[in-house]
Design an enzyme around this catalytic site. Structure first.
Site, PDB file in Angstrom:
ATOM      1  CG  HIS A 109      -0.462   0.363   2.690  1.00 57.15           C
ATOM      2  ND1 HIS A 109      -0.086   1.529   3.140  1.00 57.15           N
ATOM      3  CD2 HIS A 109       0.099  -0.728   3.520  1.00 57.15           C
ATOM      4  CE1 HIS A 109       0.507   1.337   4.284  1.00 57.15           C
ATOM      5  NE2 HIS A 109       0.560  -0.138   4.572  1.00 57.15           N
ATOM      6  CG  ASP A 155       2.180   1.293   8.114  1.00 60.51           C
ATOM      7  OD1 ASP A 155       1.927   0.573   6.883  1.00 60.51           O
ATOM      8  OD2 ASP A 155       1.370   1.535   8.888  1.00 60.51           O
ATOM      9  CD  GLU A 214      -3.132  -1.503   5.003  1.00 61.19           C
ATOM     10  OE1 GLU A 214      -2.656  -2.293   5.762  1.00 61.19           O
ATOM     11  OE2 GLU A 214      -2.824  -0.339   5.564  1.00 61.19           O
ATOM     12  CD  GLU A 215      -1.802   2.389   7.295  1.00 55.53           C
ATOM     13  OE1 GLU A 215      -2.340   1.818   8.035  1.00 55.53           O
ATOM     14  OE2 GLU A 215      -0.686   2.375   6.958  1.00 55.53           O
ATOM     15  CG  ASP A 251       1.913  -3.146   5.178  1.00 58.03           C
ATOM     16  OD1 ASP A 251       2.790  -2.003   5.339  1.00 58.03           O
ATOM     17  OD2 ASP A 251       0.843  -3.165   5.598  1.00 58.03           O
ATOM     18  CG  HIS A 293      -0.602   3.649  11.958  1.00 60.53           C
ATOM     19  ND1 HIS A 293      -1.612   2.583  12.426  1.00 60.53           N
ATOM     20  CD2 HIS A 293      -0.033   2.941  10.824  1.00 60.53           C
ATOM     21  CE1 HIS A 293      -1.697   1.786  11.279  1.00 60.53           C
ATOM     22  NE2 HIS A 293      -0.765   2.069  10.482  1.00 60.53           N
TER      23      HIS A 293
HETATM   24  N1  BES Z   1       1.547  -2.173   7.925  1.00 60.42           N
HETATM   25  C1  BES Z   1       0.483  -2.366   8.818  1.00 60.42           C
HETATM   26  C2  BES Z   1       0.052  -3.771   9.272  1.00 60.42           C
HETATM   27  C3  BES Z   1       1.114  -4.412  10.307  1.00 60.42           C
HETATM   28  C4  BES Z   1       1.328  -3.512  11.518  1.00 60.42           C
HETATM   29  C5  BES Z   1       1.436  -5.546  10.296  1.00 60.42           C
HETATM   30  C6  BES Z   1       2.178  -3.866  12.219  1.00 60.42           C
HETATM   31  C7  BES Z   1       2.237  -6.187  11.072  1.00 60.42           C
HETATM   32  C8  BES Z   1       2.619  -5.055  12.392  1.00 60.42           C
HETATM   33  C9  BES Z   1      -0.823  -1.890   8.030  1.00 60.42           C
HETATM   34  O1  BES Z   1      -0.561  -0.682   7.180  1.00 60.42           O
HETATM   35  C10 BES Z   1      -2.046  -1.506   8.857  1.00 60.42           C
HETATM   36  O2  BES Z   1      -2.011  -0.556   9.639  1.00 60.42           O
HETATM   37  N2  BES Z   1      -3.147  -2.343   8.870  1.00 60.42           N
HETATM   38  C11 BES Z   1      -4.140  -1.993   9.697  1.00 60.42           C
HETATM   39  C12 BES Z   1      -5.259  -2.847   9.561  1.00 60.42           C
HETATM   40  C13 BES Z   1      -6.109  -2.692   8.383  1.00 60.42           C
HETATM   41  C14 BES Z   1      -7.313  -3.530   8.117  1.00 60.42           C
HETATM   42  C15 BES Z   1      -6.583  -1.412   8.283  1.00 60.42           C
HETATM   43  C16 BES Z   1      -3.857  -2.234  11.325  1.00 60.42           C
HETATM   44  O3  BES Z   1      -3.018  -3.113  11.496  1.00 60.42           O
HETATM   45  O4  BES Z   1      -4.130  -1.457  12.007  1.00 60.42           O
HETATM   46 ZN    ZN Z   2      -0.532   0.911   8.461  1.00 60.16          ZN
END
Ligand code: BES
Ligand code: ZN
Length: 393
Positions: A201, A222, A256-257, A284, A361
């Site tokens: 993403h 990220d 994605e976020e 990612d 984040h």
């Molecule tokens: N890169 C993250 C996912 C992540 C974070 C994987 C830490 C492993 C460790 C991704 O961008 C993200 O933030 N995903 C969201 C979930 C999505 C369904 C919105 C999350 O993890 O909050």
């Molecule tokens: Zn993220």
């Protein structure tokens, strides 16, 4: 913890009033919300997942509560329909279910092509691309800078593909939000209908979930890192005039976020068009080395076991670094969109889940807080080259 329960309690009448989305929450989140279960009207429970209905506003609240109070991310998925939500209850374990058979194994026999290319990986190039992406104020899916940054990715990819007639770079526009995804297609010479997807993403977020279009969100780890790592693999493949037998598609997903929106849109379109996707590689977060004895960590949930094993063999053959497995515990990135649509996906990740980068984040997600250079990401660029060539030929 008290604060979380309180903030959710206050908004509960609104929660119950206008249910709109079908949302599945994982057991950790539900455990924390235990006192709320009745008020939240749990529709179904099983396999560590519970189904509730929430409005847009309530999802916002839940997101920021999880982020701000529990200091974690995700743990819930918003679904477009009840039917889609119910799929979350299909027992998956480590994905030893329907998806397992889909990945057909490949011999590893492209050393002549892969080895010279792997040597050309430059951590400096990756670092430069990450810095350029991080310089956008944010890459948020509704912000102008979120579209500007995608145009920048498209321009970069176009400049690498220069004059080849078998390559095109397009925007994939999404009807429900302004940020487009970016797709490079290198048409396969022998089996053009067999598609290999390498993506990540390109959006970023900060200030808590739904931090909004104004927050500064450099998103270096990220996930400028994933896009920049794939861009370096692409640069090297094209500099070496690589012509794949199968079709390769590079994808920089939008949004994605905020719930995997871009990849969901693309993966469900591919499914409805009956596309034959033979493998999906998701990058990612590749920037920060967080785990001492493991350089590359594959998530076992929402991924394809056979492809994970294949990738493990590629690491041994071409990257020669220690690797292992971990689990997100939820559909933490775009690979879940592909898995949910029946395609074999894997996510080689920078660390185990226990050792994640806590700057993501936030406005602190920079190269500096992730180690100061892209040496770790360079290992993933090598793996991307190996995956691309071995699977495509
Ligand atoms: N890169 C993250 C996912 C992540 C974070 C994987 C830490 C492993 C460790 C991704 O961008 C993200 O933030 N995903 C969201 C979930 C999505 C369904 C919105 C999350 O993890 O909050
Ligand atoms: Zn993220």
């Amino acid at each position: 913890m008290k604060k979380l329960v309180l903030s959710l309690l206050i908004t509960l009448p609104a929660f119950a009033a206008s249910p709109k989305h079908w949302v599945t929450v994982d057991s950790q989140i539900l455990g924390k919300l235990a006192p709320m279960q009745k008020a939240l009207m749990v529709e179904k429970e099983g396999n560590g997942v519970s189904l509730i209905q929430l409005s847009d506003e309530e999802i916002d609240k839940l997101s920021s509560a999880i982020h701000n109070e529990l200091h974690r991310c995700g743990g819930f998925i918003s679904h477009d329909s009840e039917a889609e939500a119910l799929l979350a209850f299909v027992p998956r374990g480590d994905m030893h279910f329907a998806m397992k058979g889909v990945f057909s194994d490949h011999d590893i026999d492209q050393q002549e092509l892969v080895e010279p290319m792997v040597k050309q990986v430059s951590a400096k190039n990756i670092e430069k691309q990450i810095r350029e992406m991080s310089n956008f104020h944010n890459r948020y899916y509704t912000a102008d800078t979120g579209s500007d940054s995608q145009n920048f990715v498209m321009k970069t990819w176009k400049s690498l593909s220069n004059s080849r007639s078998d390559i095109k770079v397009d925007l994939f526009k999404h009807s429900k939000f302004p940020q487009p995804s970016v797709v490079m297609t290198i048409e396969g010479s022998d089996y053009p209908n067999e598609i290999i997807i390498m993506g990540g993403h390109a959006d970023s977020i900060a200030g808590g979930w739904f931090g909004g279009p104004k927050s500064r969100a450099p998103g270096a780890d990220d996930n400028a890192s994933g896009i920049s790592t794939l861009t370096e693999a692409m640069r090297i493949a094209l500099a070496n005039n690589f012509k794949p037998k199968r079709t390769i598609m590079f994808m920089a997903y939008a949004a994605e976020e905020v719930g995997l929106l871009g990849s969901k849109d693309i993966a469900s379109t591919f499914k409805s068009q009956g596309k034959n996707v033979v493998g999906v590689l998701q990058y990612d977060m590749t920037l920060r080395k967080g785990t001492a004895n493991k350089d590359i960590v594959m998530m076992t949930d929402y991924t394809n076991t056979a492809q994970n094993e294949f990738i493990g063999r590629l690491i041994d053959e071409y990257v020669k670094v220690p690797w292992g497995y971990s689990k997100c515990g939820y559909g933490c990135s775009d690979h879940a969109s592909w898995t949910n649509n029946g395609f074999p996906a894997s996510i080689p990740f920078e660390s185990t889940m226990e050792d994640i980068n806590h700057a993501i984040h936030t406005d602190k997600d920079t190269i500096e807080t992730a180690g100061g250079n892209a040496d770790h990401a360079a290992k993933f660029a090598k793996l991307a080259i190996a995956y691309m060539v071995e699977l495509a030929n």
